[in-house]
Motif scaffolding. Sequence first.
Motif, PDB file in Angstrom:
ATOM      1  N   GLU A   1      69.953 -53.733  85.767  1.00 53.00           N
ATOM      2  CA  GLU A   1      69.856 -55.190  85.939  1.00 53.00           C
ATOM      3  C   GLU A   1      70.237 -55.916  84.650  1.00 53.00           C
ATOM      4  O   GLU A   1      70.969 -56.901  84.672  1.00 53.00           O
ATOM      5  CB  GLU A   1      68.444 -55.572  86.364  1.00 53.00           C
ATOM      6  CG  GLU A   1      68.094 -55.110  87.758  1.00 53.00           C
ATOM      7  CD  GLU A   1      66.608 -55.247  88.075  1.00 53.00           C
ATOM      8  OE1 GLU A   1      65.827 -55.628  87.167  1.00 53.00           O
ATOM      9  OE2 GLU A   1      66.223 -54.969  89.209  1.00 53.00           O
ATOM     10  N   GLN A   2      69.739 -55.418  83.530  1.00 53.83           N
ATOM     11  CA  GLN A   2      70.039 -56.045  82.244  1.00 53.83           C
ATOM     12  C   GLN A   2      71.524 -55.929  81.912  1.00 53.83           C
ATOM     13  O   GLN A   2      72.128 -56.884  81.408  1.00 53.83           O
ATOM     14  CB  GLN A   2      69.199 -55.412  81.135  1.00 53.83           C
ATOM     15  CG  GLN A   2      67.730 -55.740  81.248  1.00 53.83           C
ATOM     16  CD  GLN A   2      66.863 -54.934  80.303  1.00 53.83           C
ATOM     17  OE1 GLN A   2      67.259 -53.878  79.803  1.00 53.83           O
ATOM     18  NE2 GLN A   2      65.653 -55.411  80.066  1.00 53.83           N
ATOM     19  N   LEU A   3      72.111 -54.780  82.184  1.00 49.49           N
ATOM     20  CA  LEU A   3      73.538 -54.598  81.931  1.00 49.49           C
ATOM     21  C   LEU A   3      74.370 -55.532  82.799  1.00 49.49           C
ATOM     22  O   LEU A   3      75.342 -56.133  82.324  1.00 49.49           O
ATOM     23  CB  LEU A   3      73.941 -53.138  82.175  1.00 49.49           C
ATOM     24  CG  LEU A   3      73.443 -52.130  81.144  1.00 49.49           C
ATOM     25  CD1 LEU A   3      73.607 -50.706  81.669  1.00 49.49           C
ATOM     26  CD2 LEU A   3      74.170 -52.309  79.826  1.00 49.49           C
TER      27      LEU A   3
ATOM     28  N   VAL B   1      65.827 -51.398  85.808  1.00 48.18           N
ATOM     29  CA  VAL B   1      65.733 -52.542  84.895  1.00 48.18           C
ATOM     30  C   VAL B   1      66.928 -52.546  83.943  1.00 48.18           C
ATOM     31  O   VAL B   1      67.531 -53.587  83.684  1.00 48.18           O
ATOM     32  CB  VAL B   1      64.401 -52.516  84.111  1.00 48.18           C
ATOM     33  CG1 VAL B   1      64.406 -53.535  82.987  1.00 48.18           C
ATOM     34  CG2 VAL B   1      63.237 -52.765  85.050  1.00 48.18           C
ATOM     35  N   ILE B   2      67.302 -51.372  83.450  1.00 46.75           N
ATOM     36  CA  ILE B   2      68.450 -51.283  82.542  1.00 46.75           C
ATOM     37  C   ILE B   2      69.728 -51.708  83.259  1.00 46.75           C
ATOM     38  O   ILE B   2      70.536 -52.458  82.706  1.00 46.75           O
ATOM     39  CB  ILE B   2      68.573 -49.862  81.949  1.00 46.75           C
ATOM     40  CG1 ILE B   2      67.416 -49.608  80.990  1.00 46.75           C
ATOM     41  CG2 ILE B   2      69.922 -49.672  81.255  1.00 46.75           C
ATOM     42  CD1 ILE B   2      67.313 -48.183  80.499  1.00 46.75           C
TER      43      ILE B   2
ATOM     44  N   MET C   1      65.615 -59.079  82.207  1.00 46.23           N
ATOM     45  CA  MET C   1      65.538 -58.545  83.546  1.00 46.23           C
ATOM     46  C   MET C   1      66.230 -59.498  84.516  1.00 46.23           C
ATOM     47  O   MET C   1      66.399 -60.671  84.254  1.00 46.23           O
ATOM     48  CB  MET C   1      64.079 -58.346  83.920  1.00 46.23           C
ATOM     49  CG  MET C   1      63.894 -57.556  85.163  1.00 46.23           C
ATOM     50  SD  MET C   1      62.170 -57.053  85.276  1.00 46.23           S
ATOM     51  CE  MET C   1      62.156 -56.560  86.936  1.00 46.23           C
ATOM     52  N   PHE C   2      66.606 -58.996  85.637  1.00 48.89           N
ATOM     53  CA  PHE C   2      67.292 -59.787  86.655  1.00 48.89           C
ATOM     54  C   PHE C   2      66.451 -61.012  86.991  1.00 48.89           C
ATOM     55  O   PHE C   2      65.284 -60.913  87.320  1.00 48.89           O
ATOM     56  CB  PHE C   2      67.499 -58.919  87.898  1.00 48.89           C
ATOM     57  CG  PHE C   2      68.190 -59.622  89.021  1.00 48.89           C
ATOM     58  CD1 PHE C   2      67.506 -59.924  90.166  1.00 48.89           C
ATOM     59  CD2 PHE C   2      69.514 -59.972  88.930  1.00 48.89           C
ATOM     60  CE1 PHE C   2      68.130 -60.557  91.219  1.00 48.89           C
ATOM     61  CE2 PHE C   2      70.149 -60.602  89.971  1.00 48.89           C
ATOM     62  CZ  PHE C   2      69.454 -60.899  91.122  1.00 48.89           C
ATOM     63  N   ASP C   3      67.066 -62.169  86.899  1.00 53.90           N
ATOM     64  CA  ASP C   3      66.291 -63.386  87.093  1.00 53.90           C
ATOM     65  C   ASP C   3      66.513 -64.054  88.435  1.00 53.90           C
ATOM     66  O   ASP C   3      66.010 -65.133  88.697  1.00 53.90           O
ATOM     67  CB  ASP C   3      66.558 -64.375  85.971  1.00 53.90           C
ATOM     68  CG  ASP C   3      68.005 -64.807  85.906  1.00 53.90           C
ATOM     69  OD1 ASP C   3      68.784 -64.467  86.819  1.00 53.90           O
ATOM     70  OD2 ASP C   3      68.366 -65.507  84.952  1.00 53.90           O
TER      71      ASP C   3
ATOM     72  N   GLN D   1      73.370 -58.394  84.098  1.00 53.92           N
ATOM     73  CA  GLN D   1      73.130 -59.761  83.640  1.00 53.92           C
ATOM     74  C   GLN D   1      73.941 -60.056  82.376  1.00 53.92           C
ATOM     75  O   GLN D   1      74.530 -61.119  82.258  1.00 53.92           O
ATOM     76  CB  GLN D   1      71.631 -59.956  83.379  1.00 53.92           C
ATOM     77  CG  GLN D   1      71.238 -61.387  83.131  1.00 53.92           C
ATOM     78  CD  GLN D   1      71.363 -62.254  84.367  1.00 53.92           C
ATOM     79  OE1 GLN D   1      71.181 -61.787  85.487  1.00 53.92           O
ATOM     80  NE2 GLN D   1      71.679 -63.502  84.179  1.00 53.92           N
ATOM     81  N   SER D   2      73.987 -59.101  81.460  1.00 53.84           N
ATOM     82  CA  SER D   2      74.696 -59.339  80.199  1.00 53.84           C
ATOM     83  C   SER D   2      76.212 -59.307  80.366  1.00 53.84           C
ATOM     84  O   SER D   2      76.942 -59.735  79.474  1.00 53.84           O
ATOM     85  CB  SER D   2      74.268 -58.314  79.148  1.00 53.84           C
ATOM     86  OG  SER D   2      74.705 -57.017  79.501  1.00 53.84           O
TER      87      SER D   2
ATOM     88  N   ALA E   1      71.851 -49.170  75.797  1.00 56.68           N
ATOM     89  CA  ALA E   1      70.739 -49.611  76.640  1.00 56.68           C
ATOM     90  C   ALA E   1      69.766 -48.461  76.926  1.00 56.68           C
ATOM     91  O   ALA E   1      68.555 -48.679  77.005  1.00 56.68           O
ATOM     92  CB  ALA E   1      71.271 -50.198  77.943  1.00 56.68           C
TER      93      ALA E   1
END
Length: 72
Positions: free
Chosen positions: A30-32, A27-28, A1-3, A34-35, A50
Amino acid sequence: MFDGQLAPFFTKTYARSVPDLRPELKVIVEQLLQSSLDSGEVTLDAIGEALGVRAVTVDEVDAMIQALETTG
């Protein structure tokens, strides 16, 4: 998750770009994001992976892509 390590501009832009997404889709996104920090790319395959087997509408996928484009 976005940190929260990304620039404040990114966070403000992201928050404005996804107001109508369900929390689980936010959330997805954010994860995309971040990655993809190193490459700067998110592929359609990555979005599909995702999402997995979640039920999403075309409009929700479109909103996710718009959020990715706006913030990335």
